[in-house]
Scaffold this motif. Sequence first.
Motif, short mmCIF file in Angstrom:
data_model
loop_
_atom_site.label_atom_id
_atom_site.label_comp_id
_atom_site.label_asym_id
_atom_site.label_seq_id
_atom_site.Cartn_x
_atom_site.Cartn_y
_atom_site.Cartn_z
N LEU A 36 31.70 -41.40 14.04
CA LEU A 36 32.93 -41.00 13.33
C LEU A 36 33.08 -39.49 13.23
N ASP A 37 32.36 -38.73 14.07
CA ASP A 37 32.37 -37.28 13.95
C ASP A 37 33.77 -36.67 13.97
N ALA A 38 34.61 -37.07 14.93
CA ALA A 38 35.94 -36.47 15.06
C ALA A 38 36.78 -36.78 13.82
N ILE A 39 36.63 -37.99 13.28
CA ILE A 39 37.37 -38.34 12.06
C ILE A 39 36.84 -37.52 10.89
N ASP A 40 35.51 -37.41 10.79
CA ASP A 40 34.91 -36.62 9.72
C ASP A 40 35.43 -35.18 9.72
N ARG A 41 35.49 -34.59 10.92
CA ARG A 41 35.95 -33.20 11.00
C ARG A 41 37.40 -33.08 10.57
N LEU A 42 38.22 -34.06 10.96
CA LEU A 42 39.63 -34.04 10.56
C LEU A 42 39.76 -34.19 9.05
N VAL A 43 38.98 -35.12 8.47
CA VAL A 43 39.01 -35.34 7.01
C VAL A 43 38.62 -34.04 6.30
N GLU A 44 37.55 -33.40 6.81
CA GLU A 44 37.05 -32.15 6.23
C GLU A 44 38.17 -31.10 6.21
N LEU A 45 38.87 -30.94 7.32
CA LEU A 45 39.93 -29.93 7.43
C LEU A 45 41.11 -30.28 6.51
N LEU A 46 41.52 -31.55 6.52
CA LEU A 46 42.67 -31.96 5.71
C LEU A 46 42.38 -31.81 4.23
N SER A 47 41.11 -32.01 3.82
CA SER A 47 40.79 -31.93 2.40
C SER A 47 40.80 -30.50 1.89
N LYS A 48 40.99 -29.53 2.79
CA LYS A 48 41.11 -28.13 2.35
C LYS A 48 42.54 -27.80 1.93
N LEU A 49 43.48 -28.69 2.20
CA LEU A 49 44.87 -28.45 1.83
C LEU A 49 45.04 -28.64 0.32
N PRO A 50 46.00 -27.92 -0.29
CA PRO A 50 46.16 -28.02 -1.74
C PRO A 50 46.62 -29.41 -2.16
N GLY A 51 45.97 -29.96 -3.18
CA GLY A 51 46.35 -31.26 -3.70
C GLY A 51 45.84 -32.44 -2.89
N ILE A 52 45.08 -32.17 -1.83
CA ILE A 52 44.53 -33.24 -0.99
C ILE A 52 43.02 -33.32 -1.21
N LEU B 233 52.49 -27.68 1.62
CA LEU B 233 51.41 -27.69 2.62
C LEU B 233 51.71 -26.70 3.75
N ALA B 234 52.96 -26.74 4.25
CA ALA B 234 53.33 -25.88 5.38
C ALA B 234 53.14 -24.40 5.01
N TYR B 235 53.60 -24.00 3.83
CA TYR B 235 53.47 -22.60 3.43
C TYR B 235 52.01 -22.24 3.17
N HIS B 236 51.23 -23.22 2.68
CA HIS B 236 49.81 -22.96 2.48
C HIS B 236 49.15 -22.66 3.83
N ILE B 237 49.50 -23.48 4.84
CA ILE B 237 48.92 -23.29 6.17
C ILE B 237 49.35 -21.94 6.74
N LEU B 238 50.60 -21.57 6.47
CA LEU B 238 51.14 -20.30 6.96
C LEU B 238 50.44 -19.12 6.28
N ASP B 239 50.18 -19.25 4.98
CA ASP B 239 49.52 -18.18 4.23
C ASP B 239 48.03 -18.09 4.57
N ALA B 240 47.46 -19.21 5.00
CA ALA B 240 46.01 -19.25 5.26
C ALA B 240 45.67 -18.54 6.56
N ASP B 241 44.37 -18.38 6.79
CA ASP B 241 43.87 -17.78 8.02
C ASP B 241 44.38 -18.57 9.24
N PRO B 242 44.90 -17.88 10.28
CA PRO B 242 45.39 -18.59 11.47
C PRO B 242 44.31 -19.48 12.10
N GLY B 243 43.05 -19.15 11.88
CA GLY B 243 41.96 -19.95 12.42
C GLY B 243 42.00 -21.38 11.90
N TYR B 244 42.46 -21.55 10.66
CA TYR B 244 42.53 -22.89 10.08
C TYR B 244 43.52 -23.76 10.84
#
Lengths: 200, 200
Positions: free
Chosen positions: A6-22, B30-41
Amino acid sequence: MSGRGLDAIDRLVELLSKLPGIGKKSAGRLAYHILDADPGYSRMLAAELAALHSAIRRCSRCGSYTEVDPCSVCSDPGRDGSILCVVERPQDIRVIEESREFRGRFHVLGGLIAPLEGVGPDKLTIGRLLSRIRHEGVKEVILALNPTVEGDTTALYIGKVLRDTDAEVTRLASGLPVGGDLEYTDRLTLARSFRGRVRL
Amino acid sequence: MSGRGLDAIDRLVELLSKLPGIGKKSAGRLAYHILDADPGYSRMLAAELAALHSAIRRCSRCGSYTEVDPCSVCSDPGRDGSILCVVERPQDIRVIEESREFRGRFHVLGGLIAPLEGVGPDKLTIGRLLSRIRHEGVKEVILALNPTVEGDTTALYIGKVLRDTDAEVTRLASGLPVGGDLEYTDRLTLARSFRGRVRL
């Protein structure tokens, strides 16, 4: 998950959970939704995200996000250049545009004064605001800042700085929200709506 | 927004608002958060999304999402192949694995019987489940289906179909959640916890 599977899913979950409110749970739900959905969706979302930061820049005049510089509002001859609406962030412009109430131009401050967080007036685009007022024939500056401690502080500061210019400085009315209920209105909002009461 | 300037942001907001639980407002945030965040994200998120559907496939044995076929659980010799845990969807496996309670293998049904939505038993992987029980020496089948009308219907149906096999069919206990409060427990859950009471 422990396994490799599940590595690819884990990485996606990890990235998405950095979004505000997620949180982790919501991120998991989103990841599996994307996985269950048509692959075209994730490809389109990927393409938009990959191109986002190269497609969008800051408008050299107002500081908003834009694809072309100056932005569509700044370059629109139909907008009233004598009225500037000052906002904290580019996304505030979106909300104001949707209300279709304002036909002037914008200026993005880039933040609010917050001494405890180390944000002084020097971090904001107040110098650029002053030069715009002088060079663009601005007659009114509307401060559309949040009715919070930081918003109030920043509004007071800008009001003082602009005292030497010819522009009149106003601020958005604060009070009961339309459709709101007196019973459920907080004390501070109620106090503001009394102080700002208008004649019928 | 009316202008051309925010097209790329608009498209991103549009795509994000198609995700479950994400409305237009949240998508904007979410969109503005992504825009404000590091482009690497956004680049990393874009790369994961673009590669997702080619990286992840279905395990030919259990039906779960995996990068390698068979998946890490199915190919792990340390897992007990005589116990099969039947789940509705691949994401249910994630939750069960995190509880570290189960050391057998899984089988993904791909849904629950829901006549009103046109989902009959033929849409589920019950035939494959039967063949796995016969060929993999399965002694117990644990039905880990949601305690809902659809989950109950599906569990009853599978119980009937598996009656001719040598496997014992069990179902996850339903009752009061750990740390829950009797006072706030719904009538049906309470009834189940009475029927399923255990000797001390």
